[in-house]
Design an enzyme around this catalytic site. Structure first.
Site, PDB file in Angstrom:
ATOM      1  N   HIS A   4      -7.327 -51.872  10.557  1.00 18.61           N
ATOM      2  CA  HIS A   4      -8.234 -53.154  10.072  1.00 18.61           C
ATOM      3  C   HIS A   4      -7.815 -54.339  10.305  1.00 18.61           C
ATOM      4  O   HIS A   4      -7.096 -54.966   9.377  1.00 18.61           O
ATOM      5  CB  HIS A   4      -8.699 -52.650   8.615  1.00 18.61           C
ATOM      6  CG  HIS A   4      -9.626 -53.634   7.688  1.00 18.61           C
ATOM      7  ND1 HIS A   4     -10.170 -53.433   6.689  1.00 18.61           N
ATOM      8  CD2 HIS A   4      -9.847 -54.605   7.586  1.00 18.61           C
ATOM      9  CE1 HIS A   4     -10.678 -54.177   6.016  1.00 18.61           C
ATOM     10  NE2 HIS A   4     -10.711 -55.161   6.729  1.00 18.61           N
ATOM     11  N   GLU A  11      -9.384 -45.344   4.993  1.00 19.72           N
ATOM     12  CA  GLU A  11      -7.483 -46.128   5.028  1.00 19.72           C
ATOM     13  C   GLU A  11      -6.899 -45.844   4.498  1.00 19.72           C
ATOM     14  O   GLU A  11      -7.055 -46.228   3.305  1.00 19.72           O
ATOM     15  CB  GLU A  11      -8.342 -47.383   5.417  1.00 19.72           C
ATOM     16  CG  GLU A  11      -9.574 -48.350   6.296  1.00 19.72           C
ATOM     17  CD  GLU A  11      -9.814 -49.669   6.734  1.00 19.72           C
ATOM     18  OE1 GLU A  11      -9.203 -50.308   5.541  1.00 19.72           O
ATOM     19  OE2 GLU A  11     -11.415 -50.136   6.828  1.00 19.72           O
ATOM     20  N   ARG A  18     -17.277 -53.233   7.269  1.00 20.23           N
ATOM     21  CA  ARG A  18     -16.543 -51.964   6.363  1.00 20.23           C
ATOM     22  C   ARG A  18     -16.882 -50.547   7.039  1.00 20.23           C
ATOM     23  O   ARG A  18     -18.456 -50.489   7.206  1.00 20.23           O
ATOM     24  CB  ARG A  18     -17.298 -52.497   4.816  1.00 20.23           C
ATOM     25  CG  ARG A  18     -16.539 -53.319   4.425  1.00 20.23           C
ATOM     26  CD  ARG A  18     -14.838 -53.702   3.888  1.00 20.23           C
ATOM     27  NE  ARG A  18     -13.991 -54.419   3.217  1.00 20.23           N
ATOM     28  CZ  ARG A  18     -13.903 -55.414   3.534  1.00 20.23           C
ATOM     29  NH1 ARG A  18     -13.870 -55.759   5.519  1.00 20.23           N
ATOM     30  NH2 ARG A  18     -13.465 -55.579   2.865  1.00 20.23           N
TER      31      ARG A  18
HETATM   32  C1  GLV Z   1     -11.503 -57.921   5.969  1.00 22.23           C
HETATM   33  O1  GLV Z   1     -12.298 -56.734   5.732  1.00 22.23           O
HETATM   34  C2  GLV Z   1     -11.956 -58.635   4.596  1.00 22.23           C
HETATM   35  O2  GLV Z   1     -13.588 -58.452   4.175  1.00 22.23           O
HETATM   36  O3  GLV Z   1     -10.886 -60.034   4.611  1.00 22.23           O
END
Ligand code: GLV
Length: 378
Positions: free
Chosen positions: A315, A288, A258
């Site tokens: 992401h 984001e 993250r």
């Molecule tokens: C992806 O970033 C997730 O947390 O599944």
């Protein structure tokens, strides 16, 4: 459906629609369709019309329909206002990360660990190799028409770095960190890891794996560092000015966890002031989509420092069709179990998020949650 039939609200139609995606294997299409039909037998399922309803729209539907359980993914922010609606007993996300959900002391939150660890580890390793060998830069070079007859193949042209003699540092040896170790251990490099727990079992399986209790030591020694810890209050900006400054010149920092784990402002400041000189491979960001102004700041840095390689992706570490299908199926299965649950024993079957892991050890603690009162009235 009887008056006591639970109401499930899905914040997007994607959770069923992904089964129709031609890239998803038949096995996972079948899995989603099966759990979908089970869920619809156990609950009244209300699906948002659009894929990204606003908070107001979610609040309105959840309030009007007296929704018991909410299904969402990280593109949906499940705010304090939403979980404060008294009918809501649990929120299930199709992600492993849960930082898009406000943790309310009376609400159970479930996630989808396990199904995506392998694919995130693959992506992490791809980012590392792509960065070490400058694959993106070389591809752009060719597509931008720079590979001209004057540019002849030569021994010292376009050279990058291989993995030999590197020290790889892993921050967080959870499921994803472990999958990464399995992939890179055969490279024969030294792998160091920092976590709150030491894993003797992993160290026995992988003799080139060493525990660094001191995170500073990890940042000081590693040539590559990848982050695999969740984002919560204790890890927000964990990789801040202090740790960044310890990184070796031209070390590589990889983040597929993250964005908030890294202090972006400090990272930009240190790079701009030339206090650090590190390569980056990032898939996640504090905000984001990555704001245009932040991207411009990184652009300015690369213009001044062409020796630094920055690979940024949007992401997408879990974005393989079957993994995304399994994420959806797991979330729907969690909702199905919640809708059918009647006792604390049923919580044991669920993937509750780590801050609620105590519920597995101390099932009686569920008595403080709204779901417990609901079981009583069933
Ligand atoms: C992806 O970033 C997730 O947390 O599944």
């Amino acid at each position: 459906m009887s008056a006591t039939t639970p109401v499930v609200y899905l914040a997007s139609p994607v959770f069923r629609e992904i089964a129709d995606n031609p890239k998803v294997s038949v096995k996972y299409k079948f899995m989603i369709n099966k759990v979908w039909s089970n869920l619809n037998t156990a609950a009244e399922v209300i699906v948002a019309e659009s894929r990204f309803p606003s908070t107001e729209e979610i609040v309105q539907t959840v309030t009007e329909k007296e929704v018991d359980f909410i299904g969402c993914h990280l593109g949906h922010r499940i705010t304090e206002e939403i979980v404060s609606i008294q009918s809501v007993k649990a929120v299930s996300t199709s992600n492993v990360g849960w930082n898009h959900i406000h943790l309310h002391p009376a609400i159970v939150v479930t996630n989808t660990p396990g199904v995506l660890a392998g694919t995130i580890a693959d992506y992490t390793v791809s980012l590392i190799l792509a960065n070490l060998r400058n694959i993106v830069g070389l591809s752009n070079y060719l597509w931008n028409g720079k590979w001209t007859p004057a540019d002849k193949w030569d021994l010292d042209r376009h050279i990058g770095k291989n993995t030999e003699n590197l020290t790889y540092g892993i921050l967080g040896l959870g499921q994803i960190g472990r999958e990464v170790v399995q992939r890179v251990a055969p490279w024969g490099i030294h792998i160091a890891y920092h976590d709150i727990f030491q894993s003797m079992e992993m160290e026995e399986r992988f003799p080139n794996l060493t525990y660094y209790e001191d995170v500073e030591q990890l940042f000081k020694t590693a040539d590559i560092i990848s982050i695999h810890i969740p984002l919560d209050e204790s890890t927000q900006h964990f990789v801040g000015e202090h740790l960044l400054q310890l990184m070796r010149p031209h070390a590589l920092l990889v983040n597929t966890a993250r964005g908030g784990v890294i202090d972006t402002a400090a990272l930009i400041r240190l790079l701009k002031n030339k206090d650090i000189a590190i390569h980056l491979a990032l898939d996640v960001y504090e905000d984001e989509p990555l704001p245009a102004e932040t991207l411009d700041e990184f652009r300015e840095i690369t213009a001044e420092r062409p020796d630094l390689r920055f690979i940024f992706t949007p992401h997408s570490a879990t974005a393989d069709a079957d993994t995304r299908a399994r994420m959806s199926a797991t979330m729907l299965a969690n909702l199905n179990s919640l809708a059918r649950s009647t006792t604390a024993r049923d919580i044991k079957e669920l993937n509750v998020v780590p801050p609620m892991a105590f519920l597995k050890k101390e099932p009686r603690m569920i008595e403080d949650f709204r779901i417990f009162r609901w079981w009583q009235g069933k």
